[in-house]
Design a protein around this motif. Structure first.
Motif, mmCIF file in Angstrom:
data_model
loop_
_atom_site.group_PDB
_atom_site.id
_atom_site.type_symbol
_atom_site.label_atom_id
_atom_site.label_comp_id
_atom_site.label_asym_id
_atom_site.label_seq_id
_atom_site.Cartn_x
_atom_site.Cartn_y
_atom_site.Cartn_z
ATOM 1 N N GLU A 30 0.933 -1.182 -0.076
ATOM 2 C CA GLU A 30 0.214 0.190 0.032
ATOM 3 C C GLU A 30 0.966 1.199 0.110
ATOM 4 O OE1 GLU A 30 -3.161 2.205 2.799
ATOM 5 O OE2 GLU A 30 -2.377 0.452 3.454
ATOM 6 N N VAL A 31 0.677 2.138 -0.762
ATOM 7 C CA VAL A 31 1.330 3.418 -1.096
ATOM 8 C C VAL A 31 0.572 4.269 0.285
ATOM 9 C CG1 VAL A 31 1.706 5.605 -2.367
ATOM 10 C CG2 VAL A 31 1.893 3.288 -3.455
ATOM 11 N N LEU A 51 5.766 3.060 0.840
ATOM 12 C CA LEU A 51 4.979 1.790 0.958
ATOM 13 C C LEU A 51 4.758 1.784 2.446
ATOM 14 C CD1 LEU A 51 5.887 -0.524 -1.766
ATOM 15 C CD2 LEU A 51 4.488 1.339 -1.933
ATOM 16 N N ALA A 52 3.762 0.988 2.752
ATOM 17 C CA ALA A 52 3.642 0.895 4.280
ATOM 18 C C ALA A 52 4.524 0.165 4.862
ATOM 19 C CB ALA A 52 2.195 0.072 4.354
ATOM 20 N N ASP A 53 5.174 -0.895 4.117
ATOM 21 C CA ASP A 53 6.157 -1.537 4.619
ATOM 22 C C ASP A 53 7.592 -0.993 4.757
ATOM 23 O OD1 ASP A 53 6.991 -1.964 2.041
ATOM 24 O OD2 ASP A 53 6.436 -3.962 2.196
ATOM 25 N N GLY A 54 7.597 -0.020 4.120
ATOM 26 C CA GLY A 54 8.980 0.911 4.267
ATOM 27 C C GLY A 54 9.644 1.122 3.124
ATOM 28 N N ARG A 55 9.260 0.152 2.017
ATOM 29 C CA ARG A 55 9.906 0.200 0.905
ATOM 30 C C ARG A 55 9.494 1.551 0.148
ATOM 31 N NH1 ARG A 55 7.726 -3.766 -2.440
ATOM 32 N NH2 ARG A 55 5.950 -4.237 -1.156
#
Length: 309
Positions: A30-31, A51-55
């Motif tokens: 998710e952005v 992104l939600a996971d930091g990427r």
């Protein structure tokens, strides 16, 4: 150097929700934030995504209904980017999206910046060294000749046929006064442009990213196959806008120092011809940032040619 960003960018939030969702699916995340980026003139989106996971990723996207030319360029860049060898210093293409209307490219996000303008000599030297590496890696071209577009060069003959001498005079009186000579150089251009190197075709400061360790070349829709010196001359002609002397620099660079005068003169003529025809034919609805940049770069190339002649 005029402002190096077009005036018709849109934000990530303005992209249709279903397109954003499809890009998130490509990224498998998710952005949560999107930051529009300066540099370049394409209509559409150019944004760094988190992104939600930091990427992170970088996305550029355009609608074929709103900006058909840009969508066409994006499709061509997808084909070129997929075929660039791994050793070419470019951001890696992660994925691409095309639903027939919206076209998007998703790249790895690079923590870099555009070169300072006016040019700082140490940064220009880094970029000039990178052009030598590019030419070595991309000769012979790793891409089928049918993939790239024809080079965006030449325009004097067309401008004369369109009755554009008067419009040209407002941009360059010298160009208008020497139109016949410029047409003659353009008509003999084929042999000077022929080669086996995959060229970027748009090598200006706004298409370069610098990191402390690397020089990366971005935006490849205008790649073409030709003589290895063409990208260097494109870059050097723009350096004159920073008060640097392109002739002296060209006499030092390994891709240009041994050239006879003719191929350099021919390239500068056809390079300026494309840009100044674009500027001369720009209508009232044209992006003025793009027109100003084309005028500045075209007249810089023409000024160098005038000095050489």
């Amino acid at each position: 150097m005029p402002r190096a960003t077009g005036g018709r960018r849109i934000t990530w939030a303005e992209v249709p929700a279903e397109v954003r969702a499809s890009i998130e699916k490509l990224l498998a995340g998710e952005v949560v934030s999107a930051t529009s980026q300066p540099g370049g003139f394409s209509e559409g989106v150019a944004a760094r995504l988190r992104l939600a996971d930091g990427r992170r990723a970088f996305v550029k996207a355009a609608s074929a209904l709103v900006a058909p030319g840009v969508a066409r360029f994006h499709r061509r860049e997808i084909e070129v980017s997929r075929r660039l060898p791994g050793e070419v210093p470019v951001p890696r293409l992660l994925d691409a999206y095309d639903d027939g209307t919206w076209v998007a490219l998703v790249f790895e996000d690079i923590e870099g910046r555009l070169p300072a303008q006016p040019w700082q000599r140490d940064e220009l030297d880094r970029v000039l060294a990178a052009t030598t590496t590019l030419a070595r890696v991309l000769t012979p071209s790793p891409i089928d000749p049918a993939t790239p577009a024809p080079p965006r060069l030449g325009g004097w003959l067309a401008l004369a046929g369109e009755g554009g001498a008067g419009r040209l005079a407002s941009l360059s009186k010298w160009g208008s006064d020497h139109l016949d000579e410029l047409i003659a150089l353009e008509e003999g251009a084929a042999s000077s442009l022929t080669g086996e190197t995959l060229l970027h075709g748009d090598l200006y400061p706004f298409n370069i990213l610098l990191t402390p360790e690397r020089v990366l070349v971005i935006d490849w829709p205008h790649a073409w196959i030709g003589a290895p010196h063409c990208d260097v001359l494109t870059l050097l002609s723009s350096a004159s806008l920073s008060g640097l002397h392109p002739q002296a620099l060209s006499e030092e660079h390994p891709l240009t120092r041994d050239l006879s005068p003719e191929p350099v003169n021919v390239f500068l003529a056809v390079h300026a011809g494309f840009l100044l025809r674009l500027a001369a034919n720009a209508g009232p609805g044209a992006d003025r940032h793009l027109v100003d940049m084309a005028t500045a770069l075209g007249t810089a190339s023409l000024h160098w040619l005038r000095q050489r002649l």
